[in-house]
Design a protein around this motif. Structure first.
Motif, PDB file in Angstrom:
ATOM      1  N   LYS A  89     -11.837   0.498  -0.935  1.00 15.51           N
ATOM      2  CA  LYS A  89     -11.509   1.616  -0.486  1.00 15.51           C
ATOM      3  C   LYS A  89     -12.411   2.839  -0.249  1.00 15.51           C
ATOM      4  O   LYS A  89     -13.011   2.922  -1.243  1.00 15.51           O
ATOM      5  N   GLU A 145       0.765  -1.689  -0.221  1.00 15.32           N
ATOM      6  CA  GLU A 145       0.209   0.090  -0.216  1.00 15.32           C
ATOM      7  C   GLU A 145       1.039   0.868  -0.271  1.00 15.32           C
ATOM      8  O   GLU A 145       1.938   1.088   0.675  1.00 15.32           O
ATOM      9  N   ASP A 146       0.243   2.278  -0.780  1.00 15.04           N
ATOM     10  CA  ASP A 146       1.492   3.622  -0.947  1.00 15.04           C
ATOM     11  C   ASP A 146       1.250   4.540  -0.423  1.00 15.04           C
ATOM     12  O   ASP A 146       1.652   5.432  -0.165  1.00 15.04           O
ATOM     13  N   SER A 165      -4.500   0.277  -6.852  1.00 10.32           N
ATOM     14  CA  SER A 165      -3.708   1.613  -7.422  1.00 10.32           C
ATOM     15  C   SER A 165      -2.368   2.855  -6.875  1.00 10.32           C
ATOM     16  O   SER A 165      -2.017   2.560  -5.872  1.00 10.32           O
ATOM     17  N   LEU A 166      -1.272   1.788  -7.598  1.00 14.66           N
ATOM     18  CA  LEU A 166       0.043   1.697  -7.319  1.00 14.66           C
ATOM     19  C   LEU A 166       1.221   2.509  -7.637  1.00 14.66           C
ATOM     20  O   LEU A 166       0.619   1.793  -9.347  1.00 14.66           O
ATOM     21  N   ASP A 176      -2.965  -3.692  -2.298  1.00 17.50           N
ATOM     22  CA  ASP A 176      -3.899  -2.307  -2.790  1.00 17.50           C
ATOM     23  C   ASP A 176      -3.148  -2.238  -4.404  1.00 17.50           C
ATOM     24  O   ASP A 176      -2.574  -2.224  -5.006  1.00 17.50           O
TER      25      ASP A 176
HETATM   26 MN    MN Z   1      -2.906   3.421  -3.860  1.00 15.04          MN
END
Ligand code: MN
Length: 128
Positions: free
Chosen positions: A107, A12-13, A57-58, A55
């Motif tokens: 999320k 997770e970024d 979207s990284l 996650d």
């Molecule tokens: Mn992300």
């Protein structure tokens, strides 16, 4: 740190989301955090967890691609994985299952109990 706790790799970024996940389940699981796909690809095969929270979207490469590459490692191949998806991307459940995930959670994670149950059930393999 309790050695008896199951290990979870959290990719997770977003730092706030990492703090949130740790606050919700950190008491019951030994969590290793990875901020990017390349970090995850370097660290996870050396220390395969019991569950991966990914996650989607990284930066650099998205979570689907990271999982695909992780699955090339024989040690990581059988580890169950849950996709963490931004709300706007959460509609296509089949897409994530086809991509090799065992479940997904959109999320922001607002339902603490549903999240805990998803983690627990995915770990024990009783539900996707
Ligand atoms: Mn992300």
């Amino acid at each position: 740190m309790n050695d008896a706790q199951p290990e979870i790799a959290l990719v997770e970024d977003n730092a706030d989301n990492r703090v949130l996940v740790r606050a919700m389940i950190g008491g019951d699981y030994d969590i290793a955090e990875y901020e990017t796909g390349p970090e995850a690809l370097e660290g996870i095969p050396d220390d395969p967890p019991d569950l991966i929270l990914m996650d989607i979207s990284l930066p650099e490469m998205n979570g689907v691609e990271v999982l695909r590459k992780l699955r090339e490692s024989p040690d990581v191949s059988p580890v169950p994985a849950v996709a963490l998806t931004a709300h706007a991307m959460s509609g296509d459940r089949e897409r994530y299952l086809e991509a090799g995930f065992d479940g997904y959670m959109s999320k922001p994670i607002v339902d603490d109990q549903a999240f805990r149950e998803l983690v627990e059930n995915t770990l024990t393999g009783s539900e996707g």
